[in-house]
Design a protein around this motif. Structure first.
Motif, short mmCIF file in Angstrom:
data_model
loop_
_atom_site.label_atom_id
_atom_site.label_comp_id
_atom_site.label_asym_id
_atom_site.label_seq_id
_atom_site.Cartn_x
_atom_site.Cartn_y
_atom_site.Cartn_z
N ARG A 95 1.00 -1.10 -0.01
CA ARG A 95 0.28 0.40 -0.09
C ARG A 95 1.08 1.47 0.02
NH1 ARG A 95 -4.52 -1.03 4.02
NH2 ARG A 95 -5.41 1.33 3.82
N ARG A 96 2.10 1.29 0.90
CA ARG A 96 2.32 2.53 0.58
C ARG A 96 3.85 2.97 -0.68
NH1 ARG A 96 5.91 0.46 4.45
NH2 ARG A 96 8.10 0.25 2.84
N LEU A 97 3.72 1.46 -1.25
CA LEU A 97 4.99 1.66 -1.88
C LEU A 97 3.73 2.25 -2.87
CD1 LEU A 97 6.39 -1.45 -1.95
CD2 LEU A 97 7.51 0.85 -2.08
N GLU A 123 1.73 4.46 -3.00
CA GLU A 123 0.96 5.42 -3.09
C GLU A 123 2.15 6.31 -3.19
OE1 GLU A 123 -0.11 6.01 1.75
OE2 GLU A 123 -2.00 4.97 1.58
N GLU A 124 2.98 5.90 -3.17
CA GLU A 124 4.39 6.11 -3.87
C GLU A 124 5.02 6.68 -4.18
OE1 GLU A 124 7.60 4.93 -0.47
OE2 GLU A 124 6.98 4.98 1.05
N GLY A 125 3.59 5.72 -5.28
CA GLY A 125 4.09 6.00 -7.38
C GLY A 125 4.34 4.24 -7.62
N ALA A 126 4.59 3.35 -6.86
CA ALA A 126 5.48 1.96 -7.38
C ALA A 126 4.73 1.79 -8.00
CB ALA A 126 5.31 1.15 -6.12
N SER A 183 12.21 2.64 -11.95
CA SER A 183 10.71 2.39 -11.98
C SER A 183 10.75 1.47 -10.21
CB SER A 183 9.19 1.98 -11.98
OG SER A 183 9.54 2.93 -12.56
#
Lengths: 145, 165
Positions: free
Chosen positions: B65-67, B69-72, B114
Motif C-alpha cells: 500500500r505504501r509503495l 501510494e509513493e508511485g510504485a 520504477s
C-alpha cells in the motif's frame, strides 16, 4: 571497585545495549526483508526463516533495553552472548561454504554488504563486550540487580 | 558440581528475557507466521547464491500500500482472464507466459527506474517471483514480490479494479 572499572562497565553495558536495541529495532521494522536475510544463510527450512525473523529482533530489543536501563544486566548479557555465539556459528558456516551473502546483522533493507568474515570479526568484539559486562557486573555490589 | 543459586537465577532470568522477546515477536507477526506455516507460501524465500545474481524483495500488504501510494507500479503476473476479473488499482498485466520476451509496450510504460510490485494468486503461486527474476534480468532495479498476492489484497477489503486499466 575502581572508578576506571566502573567506567568501563558502563561503557560496555551502554554500547552493547544501544547496539542490540538498534539492531533489533531496524530488523523488527521489516521482518519480511529480514526473513530474506536469514534465508540467505541456507540453514533453516523456509517457514523457520520467518520464525527467526519475527522473534529474534524482539529478543534483541528486550535485552538491549535492560542493559541500557541497568536492570537484569547479567541475564540480559547472557542472552546476547548466546545469540552472538549462535550468529558466529552461522557466519562461520557461511564462510566455510563460501557463500557470498550480506550478513543481515543490521538494516535488512540496507544497501551495504557486510561479508560473513567481516561480521564474524565484529562479533568477536561484541562477544568481548558481553564478557566484560557480565564479569564486571558480577563483581559489583548488589549483583542481583 | 551443581550450579550455584546465583547461576540458576541468572539462567532462569535469561530464559524469561528470551521467552518474553519470542512472545512479543510471535504476537506482532502471528499472521505472517500463520501464512508461512500454512503451506500456502511462495516457492521460496529468495537466496543470493542461486544462479541468478539478484532476487526480488518480498513485501507485505502494508508495504505494498505504501509503495503504491509513493508511485510504485503494481504488475499482475496472473493469466489475462484473471486480471480482467479483478486486479489491484492501476496494475499492469504481464502474465508470466508473455514475459519471456518482454513486450515493448511494457518497456515503454514502465521505466527501469520504477519500483515494481509484482503479485499473482497468493502464497501458492510462484509466477510473481519468476516474473521478478525475468524483470531483474531485463534491467529493472527495484522489483518487489507481494507474496499474499491478489487474494490477500482482496480479502483486506482494499479497492479492486476490473477490466482493462
Amino acid at each position: 571497585m575502581s572508578r576506571g572499572t566502573s567506567l568501563l562497565y558502563h561503557l560496555c553495558r551502554l554500547s552493547l545495549g544501544a547496539l542490540f536495541l538498534y539492531a533489533g529495532a531496524v530488523k523488527a521494522d521489516d521482518v519480511v526483508a529480514f526473513a530474506r536475510n536469514v534465508a540467505n544463510y541456507e540453514i533453516l527450512p523456509y517457514s523457520w526463516n520467518y520464525v527467526v525473523a519475527a522473534t529474534l529482533p524482539y529478543v534483541e530489543v528486550v535485552a538491549g533495553l535492560l542493559l541500557i536501563a541497568n536492570r537484569k544486566v547479567r541475564p540480559a548479557a547472557l542472552v546476547l552472548g548466546v545469540l552472538t555465539a549462535v550468529f558466529m556459528l552461522a557466519l562461520a558456516s557461511v564462510d566455510l561454504r563460501g557463500l557470498d551473502i550480506d550478513c543481515g546483522c543490521f538494516d535488512p533493507r540496507g544497501e551495504g554488504h557486510t561479508s560473513a568474515r567481516a561480521a564474524l570479526l565484529r562479533d568477536f568484539g561484541i562477544m568481548a563486550l558481553v564478557v566484560l559486562t557480565y564479569m564486571i557486573r558480577g563483581r559489583m555490589p548488589d549483583p542481583r540487580r | 558440581m551443581p550450579p550455584s543459586a546465583e547461576t540458576r537465577r541468572i539462567l532462569l532470568e535469561a530464559v524469561v528475557i528470551f521467552v518474553l522477546g519470542v512472545v512479543l515477536g510471535l504476537s506482532f507477526h502471528c499472521r505472517l507466521l500463520m501464512n508461512a506455516f500454512s503451506g500456502k507460501q511462495a516457492m521460496s524465500v529468495a537466496t543470493e547464491n542461486s544462479p541468478v545474481d539478484r532476487f526480488p524483495q518480498p513485501v507485505e500488504l502494508e508495504g505494498v500500500r505504501r509503495l503504491i501510494e509513493e508511485g510504485a507500479a503494481p504488475v499482475d503476473a496472473r493469466a489475462r482472464e484473471l486480471y480482467l476479473e479483478g486486479h489491484l488499482p492501476s496494475a499492469l498485466s504481464l502474465p508470466l507466459q508473455e514475459a519471456e520476451s518482454l513486450p515493448d509496450s511494457f518497456r515503454e510504460a514502465v521505466s527501469t527506474d520504477s519500483v515494481l510490485v509484482l503479485y499473482c494468486s497468493g502464497y501458492g503461486c510462484p509466477d510473481s517471483f519468476d516474473l521478478g527474476i525475468i524483470l531483474l534480468a531485463e534491467g529493472y532495479r527495484d522489483v518487489r514480490v507481494f507474496e499474499g498476492g491478489f487474494p490477500e489484497w482482496h480479502d483486506a477489503g482494499l479497492p479492486v479494479e476490473r477490466g482493462e486499466p
